[in-house]
Design a protein around this motif. Structure first.
Motif, PDB file in Angstrom:
ATOM      1  N   ASP A  53       0.844  -1.207   0.000  1.00  0.00           N
ATOM      2  CA  ASP A  53       0.000   0.000   0.000  1.00  0.00           C
ATOM      3  C   ASP A  53       0.872   1.247   0.000  1.00  0.00           C
ATOM      4  O   ASP A  53       0.547   2.247  -0.623  1.00  0.00           O
ATOM      5  CB  ASP A  53      -0.932   0.012   1.214  1.00  0.00           C
ATOM      6  CG  ASP A  53      -2.065  -0.991   1.085  1.00  0.00           C
ATOM      7  OD1 ASP A  53      -2.335  -1.450  -0.049  1.00  0.00           O
ATOM      8  OD2 ASP A  53      -2.677  -1.328   2.123  1.00  0.00           O
ATOM      9  N   ARG A  54       1.998   1.177   0.708  1.00  0.00           N
ATOM     10  CA  ARG A  54       2.913   2.317   0.736  1.00  0.00           C
ATOM     11  C   ARG A  54       3.455   2.612  -0.661  1.00  0.00           C
ATOM     12  O   ARG A  54       3.576   3.761  -1.062  1.00  0.00           O
ATOM     13  CB  ARG A  54       4.070   2.059   1.700  1.00  0.00           C
ATOM     14  CG  ARG A  54       5.034   3.245   1.789  1.00  0.00           C
ATOM     15  CD  ARG A  54       6.127   2.990   2.831  1.00  0.00           C
ATOM     16  NE  ARG A  54       6.959   4.164   2.987  1.00  0.00           N
ATOM     17  CZ  ARG A  54       8.035   4.417   2.231  1.00  0.00           C
ATOM     18  NH1 ARG A  54       8.380   3.582   1.282  1.00  0.00           N
ATOM     19  NH2 ARG A  54       8.747   5.509   2.433  1.00  0.00           N
ATOM     20  N   ALA A  55       3.768   1.571  -1.423  1.00  0.00           N
ATOM     21  CA  ALA A  55       4.270   1.772  -2.785  1.00  0.00           C
ATOM     22  C   ALA A  55       3.217   2.464  -3.651  1.00  0.00           C
ATOM     23  O   ALA A  55       3.551   3.331  -4.460  1.00  0.00           O
ATOM     24  CB  ALA A  55       4.684   0.440  -3.406  1.00  0.00           C
ATOM     25  N   VAL A  56       1.950   2.104  -3.476  1.00  0.00           N
ATOM     26  CA  VAL A  56       0.867   2.762  -4.221  1.00  0.00           C
ATOM     27  C   VAL A  56       0.836   4.244  -3.867  1.00  0.00           C
ATOM     28  O   VAL A  56       0.762   5.110  -4.740  1.00  0.00           O
ATOM     29  CB  VAL A  56      -0.494   2.092  -3.936  1.00  0.00           C
ATOM     30  CG1 VAL A  56      -1.635   2.871  -4.604  1.00  0.00           C
ATOM     31  CG2 VAL A  56      -0.492   0.637  -4.388  1.00  0.00           C
ATOM     32  N   ASP A  57       0.910   4.540  -2.581  1.00  0.00           N
ATOM     33  CA  ASP A  57       0.895   5.943  -2.134  1.00  0.00           C
ATOM     34  C   ASP A  57       2.111   6.708  -2.651  1.00  0.00           C
ATOM     35  O   ASP A  57       1.991   7.843  -3.121  1.00  0.00           O
ATOM     36  CB  ASP A  57       0.854   6.017  -0.604  1.00  0.00           C
ATOM     37  CG  ASP A  57      -0.455   5.512  -0.017  1.00  0.00           C
ATOM     38  OD1 ASP A  57      -1.452   5.410  -0.764  1.00  0.00           O
ATOM     39  OD2 ASP A  57      -0.469   5.206   1.199  1.00  0.00           O
ATOM     40  N   VAL A  58       3.281   6.098  -2.546  1.00  0.00           N
ATOM     41  CA  VAL A  58       4.514   6.773  -2.977  1.00  0.00           C
ATOM     42  C   VAL A  58       4.497   7.010  -4.482  1.00  0.00           C
ATOM     43  O   VAL A  58       4.851   8.102  -4.947  1.00  0.00           O
ATOM     44  CB  VAL A  58       5.771   5.980  -2.550  1.00  0.00           C
ATOM     45  CG1 VAL A  58       7.023   6.518  -3.226  1.00  0.00           C
ATOM     46  CG2 VAL A  58       5.931   6.031  -1.031  1.00  0.00           C
ATOM     47  N   LEU A  59       4.069   6.027  -5.259  1.00  0.00           N
ATOM     48  CA  LEU A  59       4.027   6.204  -6.713  1.00  0.00           C
ATOM     49  C   LEU A  59       3.079   7.338  -7.089  1.00  0.00           C
ATOM     50  O   LEU A  59       3.412   8.184  -7.917  1.00  0.00           O
ATOM     51  CB  LEU A  59       3.619   4.915  -7.412  1.00  0.00           C
ATOM     52  CG  LEU A  59       3.661   4.988  -8.936  1.00  0.00           C
ATOM     53  CD1 LEU A  59       5.084   5.241  -9.444  1.00  0.00           C
ATOM     54  CD2 LEU A  59       3.084   3.725  -9.549  1.00  0.00           C
ATOM     55  N   GLN A  60       1.920   7.387  -6.459  1.00  0.00           N
ATOM     56  CA  GLN A  60       0.982   8.482  -6.744  1.00  0.00           C
ATOM     57  C   GLN A  60       1.581   9.835  -6.367  1.00  0.00           C
ATOM     58  O   GLN A  60       1.421  10.816  -7.103  1.00  0.00           O
ATOM     59  CB  GLN A  60      -0.325   8.274  -5.981  1.00  0.00           C
ATOM     60  CG  GLN A  60      -1.152   7.136  -6.518  1.00  0.00           C
ATOM     61  CD  GLN A  60      -2.404   6.967  -5.706  1.00  0.00           C
ATOM     62  OE1 GLN A  60      -3.394   7.639  -5.986  1.00  0.00           O
ATOM     63  NE2 GLN A  60      -2.360   6.107  -4.706  1.00  0.00           N
ATOM     64  N   LEU A  61       2.264   9.897  -5.237  1.00  0.00           N
ATOM     65  CA  LEU A  61       2.898  11.134  -4.794  1.00  0.00           C
ATOM     66  C   LEU A  61       3.962  11.583  -5.788  1.00  0.00           C
ATOM     67  O   LEU A  61       4.015  12.758  -6.173  1.00  0.00           O
ATOM     68  CB  LEU A  61       3.522  10.938  -3.411  1.00  0.00           C
ATOM     69  CG  LEU A  61       4.341  12.097  -2.856  1.00  0.00           C
ATOM     70  CD1 LEU A  61       3.452  13.307  -2.602  1.00  0.00           C
ATOM     71  CD2 LEU A  61       5.057  11.674  -1.582  1.00  0.00           C
ATOM     72  N   VAL A  62       4.803  10.657  -6.233  1.00  0.00           N
ATOM     73  CA  VAL A  62       5.883  10.993  -7.163  1.00  0.00           C
ATOM     74  C   VAL A  62       5.309  11.485  -8.487  1.00  0.00           C
ATOM     75  O   VAL A  62       5.742  12.511  -9.024  1.00  0.00           O
ATOM     76  CB  VAL A  62       6.827   9.789  -7.351  1.00  0.00           C
ATOM     77  CG1 VAL A  62       7.789  10.016  -8.496  1.00  0.00           C
ATOM     78  CG2 VAL A  62       7.587   9.519  -6.055  1.00  0.00           C
ATOM     79  N   VAL A  63       4.330  10.769  -9.032  1.00  0.00           N
ATOM     80  CA  VAL A  63       3.691  11.201 -10.281  1.00  0.00           C
ATOM     81  C   VAL A  63       3.075  12.578 -10.094  1.00  0.00           C
ATOM     82  O   VAL A  63       3.238  13.471 -10.930  1.00  0.00           O
ATOM     83  CB  VAL A  63       2.637  10.177 -10.752  1.00  0.00           C
ATOM     84  CG1 VAL A  63       1.779  10.748 -11.870  1.00  0.00           C
ATOM     85  CG2 VAL A  63       3.315   8.891 -11.203  1.00  0.00           C
ATOM     86  N   SER A  64       2.391  12.778  -8.985  1.00  0.00           N
ATOM     87  CA  SER A  64       1.746  14.058  -8.706  1.00  0.00           C
ATOM     88  C   SER A  64       2.754  15.203  -8.645  1.00  0.00           C
ATOM     89  O   SER A  64       2.550  16.262  -9.261  1.00  0.00           O
ATOM     90  CB  SER A  64       0.982  13.963  -7.382  1.00  0.00           C
ATOM     91  OG  SER A  64       0.362  15.176  -7.064  1.00  0.00           O
ATOM     92  N   GLU A  65       3.845  15.021  -7.928  1.00  0.00           N
ATOM     93  CA  GLU A  65       4.843  16.082  -7.777  1.00  0.00           C
ATOM     94  C   GLU A  65       5.552  16.395  -9.096  1.00  0.00           C
ATOM     95  O   GLU A  65       5.721  17.562  -9.457  1.00  0.00           O
ATOM     96  CB  GLU A  65       5.863  15.718  -6.698  1.00  0.00           C
ATOM     97  CG  GLU A  65       5.305  15.687  -5.290  1.00  0.00           C
ATOM     98  CD  GLU A  65       4.773  17.031  -4.807  1.00  0.00           C
ATOM     99  OE1 GLU A  65       5.208  18.090  -5.310  1.00  0.00           O
ATOM    100  OE2 GLU A  65       3.910  17.024  -3.912  1.00  0.00           O
ATOM    101  N   LEU A  66       5.956  15.364  -9.818  1.00  0.00           N
ATOM    102  CA  LEU A  66       6.671  15.606 -11.078  1.00  0.00           C
ATOM    103  C   LEU A  66       5.744  16.186 -12.142  1.00  0.00           C
ATOM    104  O   LEU A  66       6.139  17.085 -12.897  1.00  0.00           O
ATOM    105  CB  LEU A  66       7.330  14.319 -11.580  1.00  0.00           C
ATOM    106  CG  LEU A  66       8.456  13.764 -10.698  1.00  0.00           C
ATOM    107  CD1 LEU A  66       8.998  12.474 -11.278  1.00  0.00           C
ATOM    108  CD2 LEU A  66       9.564  14.790 -10.484  1.00  0.00           C
ATOM    109  N   LEU A  67       4.515  15.718 -12.188  1.00  0.00           N
ATOM    110  CA  LEU A  67       3.558  16.248 -13.158  1.00  0.00           C
ATOM    111  C   LEU A  67       3.138  17.665 -12.784  1.00  0.00           C
ATOM    112  O   LEU A  67       2.946  18.511 -13.665  1.00  0.00           O
ATOM    113  CB  LEU A  67       2.346  15.319 -13.265  1.00  0.00           C
ATOM    114  CG  LEU A  67       1.345  15.610 -14.368  1.00  0.00           C
ATOM    115  CD1 LEU A  67       2.010  15.694 -15.738  1.00  0.00           C
ATOM    116  CD2 LEU A  67       0.240  14.552 -14.362  1.00  0.00           C
TER     117      LEU A  67
END
Length: 156
Positions: A53-67
Motif C-alpha cells: 500500500d505504501r508503494a501505491v501511495d509513494v508512486l501516486q505522490l511521485v507522479v503528482s509532484e513531477l507532473l
C-alpha cells in the motif's frame, strides 16, 4: 503453447508499461495519480506481483509532484511513462522546459516548492536529463517497500 498461455503473456507484456500525455489543464495531476493507481492495480491483479500500500501511495505522490512541476513550469504538453522493472516502477516525466529543477534548501517556514525534495527522499533513485527538446525526470519506486513490513497483494 496454447492460446490461453499466449493471452496471459500478452497481458503481462501490457503491464510492463503505460504512458499518458497531459496538456497542463485542471485535473491533469489527479488523472496522473489515477494512472499510477490503475497501473499498480493491474500489476497486482494480472501480474501477481507484490505491491505494498505504501508503494501505491509513494508512486501516486511521485507522479503528482513531477507532473505538477511540468504543468506549472513548462509550456505545452508533458508525458508520463510508468514502466515495470523487476522490483520497482520507473516513473519518467518529460516536459518542454529544458531548465532542470533544483531542490531548495530545507526551510520549514517555506510554503510550497518542496516537491523535488519529497521525490528525492521517497524514491529508490532520481535523475534528470536535458533532452533535445525539454527535459526528462526519472524516479524509481519499489513495489514492496513498506516501512511496517506488510506486503499487500502478494500472490498466494
Amino acid at each position: 503453447m496454447d492460446g490461453a498461455a499466449r493471452n496471459g503473456d500478452r497481458l503481462k507484456e501490457a503491464l510492463v508499461r503505460v504512458s499518458a500525455e497531459y496538456e497542463g489543464r485542471p485535473g491533469d495531476i489527479a488523472r496522473g495519480r489515477e494512472l499510477a493507481r490503475r497501473f499498480l492495480a493491474q500489476v497486482r491483479a494480472v501480474g501477481g506481483l507484490a505491491v505494498s500500500d505504501r508503494a501505491v501511495d509513494v508512486l501516486q505522490l511521485v507522479v503528482s509532484e513531477l507532473l505538477t512541476n511540468a504543468c506549472k513550469y513548462a509550456p505545452g504538453p508533458s508525458l508520463v511513462d510508468l514502466q515495470l522493472a523487476e522490483d520497482r516502477v520507473e516513473v519518467t516525466v518529460w516536459d518542454s522546459d529544458p531548465v532542470l529543477p533544483v531542490a531548495e534548501r530545507a526551510d520549514p517556514g517555506r510554503i510550497g516548492r518542496h516537491g523535488l525534495e519529497i521525490v528525492m527522499a521517497v524514491c529508490q533513485s532520481f535523475e534528470m536529463h536535458r533532452e533535445p527538446v525539454g527535459k526528462r525526470m526519472r524516479a524509481a519506486v519499489r513495489l514492496a517497500d513498506d516501512l511496517h513490513g506488510t506486503v499487500v497483494g502478494h500472490p498466494s
